[in-house]
Scaffold this active site. Structure first.
Site, PDB file in Angstrom:
ATOM      1  CG  HIS A 154      65.203   8.669  23.642  1.00 39.18           C
ATOM      2  ND1 HIS A 154      63.862   9.418  22.936  1.00 39.18           N
ATOM      3  CD2 HIS A 154      65.501   9.648  24.222  1.00 39.18           C
ATOM      4  CE1 HIS A 154      63.737  10.417  23.102  1.00 39.18           C
ATOM      5  NE2 HIS A 154      65.005  10.957  24.092  1.00 39.18           N
ATOM      6  CG  HIS A 201      67.594   9.711  20.186  1.00 43.97           C
ATOM      7  ND1 HIS A 201      66.260  10.273  19.438  1.00 43.97           N
ATOM      8  CD2 HIS A 201      67.714  10.749  21.538  1.00 43.97           C
ATOM      9  CE1 HIS A 201      65.769  11.129  20.333  1.00 43.97           C
ATOM     10  NE2 HIS A 201      66.525  11.661  21.312  1.00 43.97           N
ATOM     11  CG  HIS A 216      65.826  13.055  29.083  1.00 37.78           C
ATOM     12  ND1 HIS A 216      66.762  13.872  28.652  1.00 37.78           N
ATOM     13  CD2 HIS A 216      65.104  12.417  27.846  1.00 37.78           C
ATOM     14  CE1 HIS A 216      66.832  13.638  27.211  1.00 37.78           C
ATOM     15  NE2 HIS A 216      66.052  12.783  26.821  1.00 37.78           N
ATOM     16  CG  HIS A 248      65.633  18.397  21.307  1.00 33.03           C
ATOM     17  ND1 HIS A 248      66.206  18.905  22.441  1.00 33.03           N
ATOM     18  CD2 HIS A 248      64.727  17.436  21.704  1.00 33.03           C
ATOM     19  CE1 HIS A 248      65.441  18.381  23.593  1.00 33.03           C
ATOM     20  NE2 HIS A 248      64.931  17.226  23.281  1.00 33.03           N
ATOM     21  CE1 TYR A 257      64.815  16.397  27.368  1.00 36.04           C
ATOM     22  CE2 TYR A 257      65.974  18.376  27.448  1.00 36.04           C
ATOM     23  CZ  TYR A 257      65.756  17.116  27.083  1.00 36.04           C
ATOM     24  OH  TYR A 257      66.648  16.653  26.311  1.00 36.04           O
ATOM     25  CD  GLU A 267      62.698  14.476  25.028  1.00 31.87           C
ATOM     26  OE1 GLU A 267      63.383  13.356  25.048  1.00 31.87           O
ATOM     27  OE2 GLU A 267      62.886  15.483  24.424  1.00 31.87           O
TER      28      GLU A 267
HETATM   29 FE   LIG Z   1      65.467  12.948  24.766  1.00 31.99          FE
END
Ligand SMILES: [Fe+2]
Length: 309
Positions: A154, A201, A216, A248, A257, A267
């Site tokens: 993503h 996501h 990112h 997260h 990151y 990431e």
């Molecule tokens: Fe991400």
């Protein structure tokens, strides 16, 4: 077939300041597989377990950042329908001919309100993942070379008007909202996480005054142990780490990151839950934004909000 329309992120073209330095990073440290170079000098990569010819393309330029981010759609009829739907919605689309990117079919490109170039395409040559399609082994030597993510997963983009982007992605492209972070007013979204699939996501956006910025590009690992191994490999190679390994709150993924030599943030992550389109979106309030982004530190670092390429 249950996965229709837009299927998944397919490729990103990234600008790097020094091509061979970038190639060394993405090939030898991240451990992607180099699959080609074109007449423009662009270098093509795929993650070891991806089957299509390329997912990351590097272009040498005077500034870092993203040129475009593309999604693969189910077939050519879907591509035609989505192009027509985008135009009917009021978007201007551009056709990029087949072959302009190596081993990639015709692309439909459009600028979204946040100032990013997004593409759709239906065809990219299947070069396989190094395993047979009959009686395959479970992995290949490329699965242990460098950090070795299984796929480009993503992107998180920074720009204005993210509510317009959300509406476009929901109304035309079939995405749904998975999570959001609210601003101080308790109403406006600071950040949104959108899925076209069963993933937490496929694209995320943060509201930001400057258009067209990349926060990112993200690569998936199988396990938390591989996230820790990625941190070891980054340190061995003096990679600049932004934060992590940590977790997260948003999506529950575990993450690092870090920055490539040109300053593009990337990431390496694993996990996160698997939503369906009928799930209610999860909301994080302004007071808990730090917990949402970095669950263990429970506060943002300055770089997260300000450093983009
Ligand atoms: Fe991400």
């Amino acid at each position: 077939m249950a996965v229709t329309g837009v299927m998944r992120p397919g490729h990103m073209q990234l600008r790097v300041l020094d091509l061979e330095e970038g190639v060394n990073h993405y090939k030898n440290v991240l451990g992607l597989v180099e699959t080609g170079r074109d007449a423009q000098g662009r270098v093509y990569f795929k993650a070891w377990d991806e089957r299509d010819h390329n997912s990351l393309i590097l272009r040498e330029a005077d500034s870092a950042g993203m040129d475009f981010f593309a999604f693969k759609v189910a077939d050519k009829a879907t591509l035609e329908k989505l192009d027509a739907d985008l135009k009917a919605y009021g978007m201007t689309t551009e056709r990029i001919p087949a072959g302009e990117l190596l081993e990639t079919g015709e692309r439909v490109r459009f600028m979204i309100p946040s100032g990013h170039a997004i593409e759709l395409y239906a065809e990219k040559t299947d070069v396989g993942n190094g395993m047979e399609y009959v009686n395959p082994d479970p992995w290949t030597p490329d699965a242990e070379r460098g950090i070795a993510p299984v796929r480009l997963d993503h992107a998180l983009l920074y720009g204005p008007d993210i509510e317009k982007v959300q509406k476009l992605f929901e109304d035309v492209l079939g995405f749904y909202l998975v999570e959001r972070v609210l601003m101080e007013d308790g109403k406006t979204d600071l950040a949104i996480w959108l899925s076209c699939s069963h993933k937490a996501h496929d694209i995320a956006l943060v509201r930001h005054p400057e258009p067209g910025k990349l926060h990112h590009v993200s690569f998936l690992l199988d396990t938390w142990e591989k996230v820790l191994r990625a941190a070891d490999i980054m340190s061995m190679n003096k990679v600049s780490i932004d934060i992590g390994p940590t977790r997260h709150g948003v999506t529950r993924g575990t993450t690092i990151y870090a920055f490539d030599p040109s300053g593009n943030r990337f990431e390496t992550f694993c996990g996160g839950y698997q939503p369906y389109p009928d799930y209610a979106a999860v909301t994080w309030t302004w007071e808990e934004v730090g917990t949402g982004v970095f669950y263990h530190d429970r506060k943002l670092n300055e770089r997260f909000l300000t450093v983009v390429s």
